[in-house]
Design an enzyme around this catalytic site. Sequence first.
Site, PDB file in Angstrom:
ATOM      1  N   LEU A  60       0.816  -1.220   0.000  1.00 35.85           N
ATOM      2  CA  LEU A  60       0.000   0.000   0.000  1.00 35.85           C
ATOM      3  C   LEU A  60       0.849   1.270   0.000  1.00 35.85           C
ATOM      4  O   LEU A  60       0.379   2.331  -0.425  1.00 35.85           O
ATOM      5  CB  LEU A  60      -0.958   0.014   1.193  1.00 35.85           C
ATOM      6  CG  LEU A  60      -2.133  -0.957   1.097  1.00 35.85           C
ATOM      7  CD1 LEU A  60      -2.935  -0.955   2.390  1.00 35.85           C
ATOM      8  CD2 LEU A  60      -3.022  -0.620  -0.087  1.00 35.85           C
ATOM      9  N   CYS A  83       4.827  -8.380  -3.091  1.00 35.23           N
ATOM     10  CA  CYS A  83       4.065  -9.622  -3.176  1.00 35.23           C
ATOM     11  C   CYS A  83       2.971  -9.607  -2.126  1.00 35.23           C
ATOM     12  O   CYS A  83       3.223  -9.298  -0.956  1.00 35.23           O
ATOM     13  CB  CYS A  83       4.995 -10.812  -2.956  1.00 35.23           C
ATOM     14  SG  CYS A  83       4.143 -12.394  -2.994  1.00 35.23           S
ATOM     15  N   VAL A  84       1.765  -9.942  -2.556  1.00 30.37           N
ATOM     16  CA  VAL A  84       0.630 -10.071  -1.652  1.00 30.37           C
ATOM     17  C   VAL A  84       0.104 -11.490  -1.818  1.00 30.37           C
ATOM     18  O   VAL A  84      -0.297 -11.885  -2.918  1.00 30.37           O
ATOM     19  CB  VAL A  84      -0.483  -9.045  -1.979  1.00 30.37           C
ATOM     20  CG1 VAL A  84      -1.586  -9.107  -0.935  1.00 30.37           C
ATOM     21  CG2 VAL A  84       0.092  -7.629  -2.083  1.00 30.37           C
ATOM     22  N   GLU A  88      -6.398 -15.261   5.253  1.00 22.92           N
ATOM     23  CA  GLU A  88      -7.722 -15.699   5.704  1.00 22.92           C
ATOM     24  C   GLU A  88      -8.745 -14.572   5.771  1.00 22.92           C
ATOM     25  O   GLU A  88      -9.914 -14.820   6.027  1.00 22.92           O
ATOM     26  CB  GLU A  88      -7.594 -16.343   7.084  1.00 22.92           C
ATOM     27  CG  GLU A  88      -6.722 -17.586   7.073  1.00 22.92           C
ATOM     28  CD  GLU A  88      -6.494 -18.149   8.460  1.00 22.92           C
ATOM     29  OE1 GLU A  88      -6.963 -17.543   9.443  1.00 22.92           O
ATOM     30  OE2 GLU A  88      -5.844 -19.198   8.558  1.00 22.92           O
ATOM     31  N   HIS A  91      -8.360  -8.531   3.853  1.00 25.47           N
ATOM     32  CA  HIS A  91      -7.263  -7.567   3.738  1.00 25.47           C
ATOM     33  C   HIS A  91      -6.530  -7.746   2.404  1.00 25.47           C
ATOM     34  O   HIS A  91      -6.104  -6.773   1.783  1.00 25.47           O
ATOM     35  CB  HIS A  91      -6.297  -7.731   4.916  1.00 25.47           C
ATOM     36  CG  HIS A  91      -5.170  -6.747   4.909  1.00 25.47           C
ATOM     37  ND1 HIS A  91      -5.369  -5.401   5.096  1.00 25.47           N
ATOM     38  CD2 HIS A  91      -3.838  -6.921   4.747  1.00 25.47           C
ATOM     39  CE1 HIS A  91      -4.203  -4.775   5.048  1.00 25.47           C
ATOM     40  NE2 HIS A  91      -3.261  -5.685   4.830  1.00 25.47           N
ATOM     41  N   ASN A 115       4.133  -2.250 -13.146  1.00 19.32           N
ATOM     42  CA  ASN A 115       3.576  -2.830 -11.921  1.00 19.32           C
ATOM     43  C   ASN A 115       3.978  -4.291 -11.801  1.00 19.32           C
ATOM     44  O   ASN A 115       3.496  -5.143 -12.533  1.00 19.32           O
ATOM     45  CB  ASN A 115       2.051  -2.698 -11.901  1.00 19.32           C
ATOM     46  CG  ASN A 115       1.440  -3.152 -10.595  1.00 19.32           C
ATOM     47  OD1 ASN A 115       2.111  -3.699  -9.732  1.00 19.32           O
ATOM     48  ND2 ASN A 115       0.157  -2.909 -10.439  1.00 19.32           N
ATOM     49  N   ARG A 129       6.776 -16.924 -10.087  1.00 20.21           N
ATOM     50  CA  ARG A 129       6.632 -15.648 -10.784  1.00 20.21           C
ATOM     51  C   ARG A 129       7.798 -14.706 -10.530  1.00 20.21           C
ATOM     52  O   ARG A 129       8.188 -13.922 -11.388  1.00 20.21           O
ATOM     53  CB  ARG A 129       5.299 -14.994 -10.393  1.00 20.21           C
ATOM     54  CG  ARG A 129       4.119 -15.672 -11.061  1.00 20.21           C
ATOM     55  CD  ARG A 129       2.778 -15.380 -10.366  1.00 20.21           C
ATOM     56  NE  ARG A 129       1.677 -16.000 -11.089  1.00 20.21           N
ATOM     57  CZ  ARG A 129       1.408 -17.308 -11.072  1.00 20.21           C
ATOM     58  NH1 ARG A 129       2.160 -18.135 -10.367  1.00 20.21           N
ATOM     59  NH2 ARG A 129       0.396 -17.789 -11.759  1.00 20.21           N
TER      60      ARG A 129
END
Length: 166
Positions: A60, A83-84, A88, A91, A115, A129
Amino acid sequence: MATAEVHYTLPLPTFDKPVKLLIVVAPYYKDIADNLVAGARSVGAACGAEVDLVEVPGALEIPSAIALAERLADYDGYVALGCVIRGETTHYDTVCNDSSRAISLLGLQGACIGNGILTVENRAQAEVRADPAGQNKGGGAAAAALHLIALSRTWAGKTKGIGFRP
């Protein structure tokens, strides 16, 4: 399966004048981030770009750092890396959507941004990736930024008429 598909990749652009590229990375998953950065640095070097690196706490914060650099520093383009991994809670959706949206808005304002923020279901997807010898998404993000820089230089200095003046 996406790995079995063949994709066309544009050849890297060439530049007459030096290029300054800023990589903004969120090293939350340090090993994955390091691979993304390695791929981006390699592609930048292949184009003769001067590459700087800054780290921010999370995905963010990447668009905010790019916006600051766009206003206060002298870079031709930016590479957003991080990396996201889905967890659970919701968010994940917030971080993915808001970071992507903010980067898109900066691009629409004229910033040349590639990006490379991975948004994945699990660590294994991220590792494939990020790997410079694999899918090299960091390198792909750097290439995208460099292509936008080349495009902006192609159109720089060209003006459209205002009112009745040519």
